[in-house]
Scaffold this motif. Structure first.
Motif, PDB file in Angstrom:
ATOM      1  N   THR A 121       5.818   3.036   9.591  1.00 48.97           N
ATOM      2  CA  THR A 121       5.402   4.032   8.601  1.00 48.97           C
ATOM      3  C   THR A 121       6.423   4.038   7.464  1.00 48.97           C
ATOM      4  O   THR A 121       7.566   4.471   7.662  1.00 48.97           O
ATOM      5  CB  THR A 121       5.320   5.431   9.224  1.00 48.97           C
ATOM      6  OG1 THR A 121       4.405   5.408  10.318  1.00 48.97           O
ATOM      7  CG2 THR A 121       4.860   6.457   8.203  1.00 48.97           C
ATOM      8  N   ASN A 158      -3.193   3.394  -5.306  1.00 53.58           N
ATOM      9  CA  ASN A 158      -2.791   3.320  -3.903  1.00 53.58           C
ATOM     10  C   ASN A 158      -2.204   1.962  -3.537  1.00 53.58           C
ATOM     11  O   ASN A 158      -2.082   1.625  -2.372  1.00 53.58           O
ATOM     12  CB  ASN A 158      -3.988   3.627  -3.000  1.00 53.58           C
ATOM     13  CG  ASN A 158      -5.137   2.643  -3.214  1.00 53.58           C
ATOM     14  OD1 ASN A 158      -5.028   1.728  -4.044  1.00 53.58           O
ATOM     15  ND2 ASN A 158      -6.214   2.830  -2.491  1.00 53.58           N
ATOM     16  N   ASN A 169       0.554   5.893  -0.396  1.00 57.98           N
ATOM     17  CA  ASN A 169      -0.284   7.076  -0.473  1.00 57.98           C
ATOM     18  C   ASN A 169       0.485   8.154  -1.235  1.00 57.98           C
ATOM     19  O   ASN A 169       1.560   7.882  -1.795  1.00 57.98           O
ATOM     20  CB  ASN A 169      -0.695   7.556   0.925  1.00 57.98           C
ATOM     21  CG  ASN A 169       0.514   7.772   1.835  1.00 57.98           C
ATOM     22  OD1 ASN A 169       1.564   8.212   1.392  1.00 57.98           O
ATOM     23  ND2 ASN A 169       0.351   7.461   3.117  1.00 57.98           N
ATOM     24  N   GLU A 170      -0.016   9.368  -1.261  1.00 59.17           N
ATOM     25  CA  GLU A 170       0.626  10.408  -2.068  1.00 59.17           C
ATOM     26  C   GLU A 170       2.046  10.696  -1.599  1.00 59.17           C
ATOM     27  O   GLU A 170       2.938  10.960  -2.409  1.00 59.17           O
ATOM     28  CB  GLU A 170      -0.207  11.688  -2.007  1.00 59.17           C
ATOM     29  CG  GLU A 170       0.269  12.752  -2.989  1.00 59.17           C
ATOM     30  CD  GLU A 170      -0.665  13.940  -3.059  1.00 59.17           C
ATOM     31  OE1 GLU A 170      -0.467  14.796  -3.931  1.00 59.17           O
ATOM     32  OE2 GLU A 170      -1.598  14.005  -2.239  1.00 59.17           O
ATOM     33  N   SER A 192       4.127   8.554   0.336  1.00 60.94           N
ATOM     34  CA  SER A 192       5.015   7.391   0.234  1.00 60.94           C
ATOM     35  C   SER A 192       5.274   6.966  -1.205  1.00 60.94           C
ATOM     36  O   SER A 192       6.175   6.174  -1.469  1.00 60.94           O
ATOM     37  CB  SER A 192       4.436   6.212   1.022  1.00 60.94           C
ATOM     38  OG  SER A 192       3.211   5.773   0.461  1.00 60.94           O
ATOM     39  N   SER A 193       4.520   7.493  -2.158  1.00 61.43           N
ATOM     40  CA  SER A 193       4.702   7.133  -3.566  1.00 61.43           C
ATOM     41  C   SER A 193       5.424   8.221  -4.357  1.00 61.43           C
ATOM     42  O   SER A 193       5.367   8.237  -5.584  1.00 61.43           O
ATOM     43  CB  SER A 193       3.338   6.866  -4.216  1.00 61.43           C
ATOM     44  OG  SER A 193       2.561   8.060  -4.248  1.00 61.43           O
ATOM     45  N   PRO A 231       0.824  -1.216   0.000  1.00 57.62           N
ATOM     46  CA  PRO A 231       0.000   0.000   0.000  1.00 57.62           C
ATOM     47  C   PRO A 231       0.858   1.267   0.000  1.00 57.62           C
ATOM     48  O   PRO A 231       1.903   1.322   0.640  1.00 57.62           O
ATOM     49  CB  PRO A 231      -0.804  -0.126   1.298  1.00 57.62           C
ATOM     50  CG  PRO A 231       0.055  -0.963   2.190  1.00 57.62           C
ATOM     51  CD  PRO A 231       0.773  -1.924   1.296  1.00 57.62           C
TER      52      PRO A 231
END
Length: 272
Positions: free
Chosen positions: A228, A206, A136-137, A139-140, A134
Motif C-alpha cells: 500500500t 488517478n 488515489n486521493e 496517496s496523491s 496509480p
C-alpha cells in the motif's frame, strides 16, 4: 502690524527654503542614480504549459536588468519558438536554456528515426525512464502534487517471519508483522494527468508519470502490486536523503509509552 509682516515674511522664507531643499535633494538624487544596465532576453508574454510546443507569438525579446538575468537566459526567439517546454513557463518570465528542448536538433543528432518519437521521450533525462504509477486521493496528497514536484514514497505491508527468512517453531512461522516505512525518496513527477488530456484540462488524475531510474522502476512496480503506497510532497528545493526508522506495533507501543499501559491493564493487582 509690523509683527504680522515679520510672521508673513518668515512663512514666505520657510516655503522658499523648503522648496530649495526639495529641489537640491531631487537634483542630488538624480545625479547619484546611475542608469540601469540592461540586456535583451527572451520573455514569455503568455503562460506556456509544460511539455507543449512554444508558439512564436507567445514570446518576445525585452531588455532586462543585467543583475536580474538568470543563468542560461536565451536571447534569440529562434532558439525558443517551436521548441518543447520542459516546465511551466509563466507570463513575464525570462526563458532559460533548461526550459526548452529542441526536438529537431535532437532528432538530427540521434538519427532520422528519432523524429518519429513522441515529444515526451525528449523530456526524459539520460539514465531515467518514465513510468506510470496509480494513485488515489490519499496517496496523491489530496491532489496537491503537480508536475515538477518531488515526492517520497511510504509503503505499508504485512510479512511473516518465514517470508523474511527467519527460523521459528512451526506454530509461529506464519506470524505476521505489520510495518510502515519510507522507501524511495526525491522522485520527480513528470505529469499528474493522462497524456491524452489537454494541458490544463485535468489538474490531477488517478495515474502519475514518474521520472525514475530502471532499478527504481522495478521497485515501484513491486510496490504497486503487493504493498500500500502513499506519496508525501517534499518542500520546494529539498533534495536531502533522510533516514527514517520503520514503524511497527512495537515502535508505537514503546515510543508512546503504551507498552507499560498495556501491561498495567492486563496485570491488575488483586484487591485486598
Amino acid at each position: 502690524m509690523r509683527g504680522r509682516i515679520l510672521v508673513l515674511l518668515g512663512l514666505i522664507l520657510a516655503v522658499v527654503s523648503a522648496g530649495l531643499v526639495f529641489f537640491m535633494l531631487a537634483t542630488s538624487s538624480g545625479e547619484e542614480a546611475a542608469p540601469v544596465e540592461t540586456r535583451p532576453v527572451v520573455v514569455a508574454i503568455q503562460p506556456i504549459p509544460a511539455r507543449s510546443v512554444i508558439p512564436p507569438d507567445a514570446i518576445t525579446v525585452r531588455d532586462w536588468p543585467v543583475e536580474l538575468i538568470p543563468t542560461g537566459a536565451l536571447t534569440d526567439t529562434a532558439s525558443v519558438a517551436n521548441k518543447l517546454a520542459t516546465t511551466d513557463i509563466y507570463q513575464g518570465q525570462p526563458i532559460v536554456r533548461d526550459m526548452v528542448v529542441d526536438k529537431e536538433a535532437a532528432a538530427e543528432e540521434l538519427g532520422a528515426s528519432a523524429a518519429q518519437r513522441s515529444d515526451v521521450s525528449f523530456l526524459i533525462p539520460e539514465g531515467k525512464v518514465a513510468m506510470a504509477f496509480p494513485v488515489n486521493e490519499v496517496s496523491s496528497v489530496a491532489g496537491a502534487i503537480r508536475p515538477g514536484d518531488t515526492v517520497d514514497l511510504i509503503v505499508s505491508f504485512s510479512a511473516s517471519i518465514q517470508d523474511l527468512g527467519g527460523t521459528l517453531p512451526p506454530n509461529l512461522s506464519r506470524t505476521s508483522i505489520n510495518m510502515t516505512a519510507f522507501t524511495l525518496q526525491n522522485i520527480e513527477i513528470l505529469r499528474t494527468s493522462p497524456w491524452t488530456a489537454e494541458d490544463g484540462e485535468a489538474a490531477a488524475g488517478n495515474m502519475y508519470t514518474l521520472l525514475v531510474d530502471r532499478q527504481q522502476a522495478a521497485i515501484l512496480t513491486y510496490i504497486s502490486q503487493y504493498m500500500t503506497p502513499i506519496f508525501v510532497l517534499r518542500p520546494a528545493g529539498d533534495e536531502t536523503e533522510y533516514t527514517v526508522e520503520p514503524v511497527t506495533l512495537r515502535y508505537i507501543l514503546t515510543n508512546f509509552g503504551l507498552d507499560q499501559a498495556l501491561l498495567d491493564s492486563v496485570f491488575v493487582e488483586p484487591t485486598q
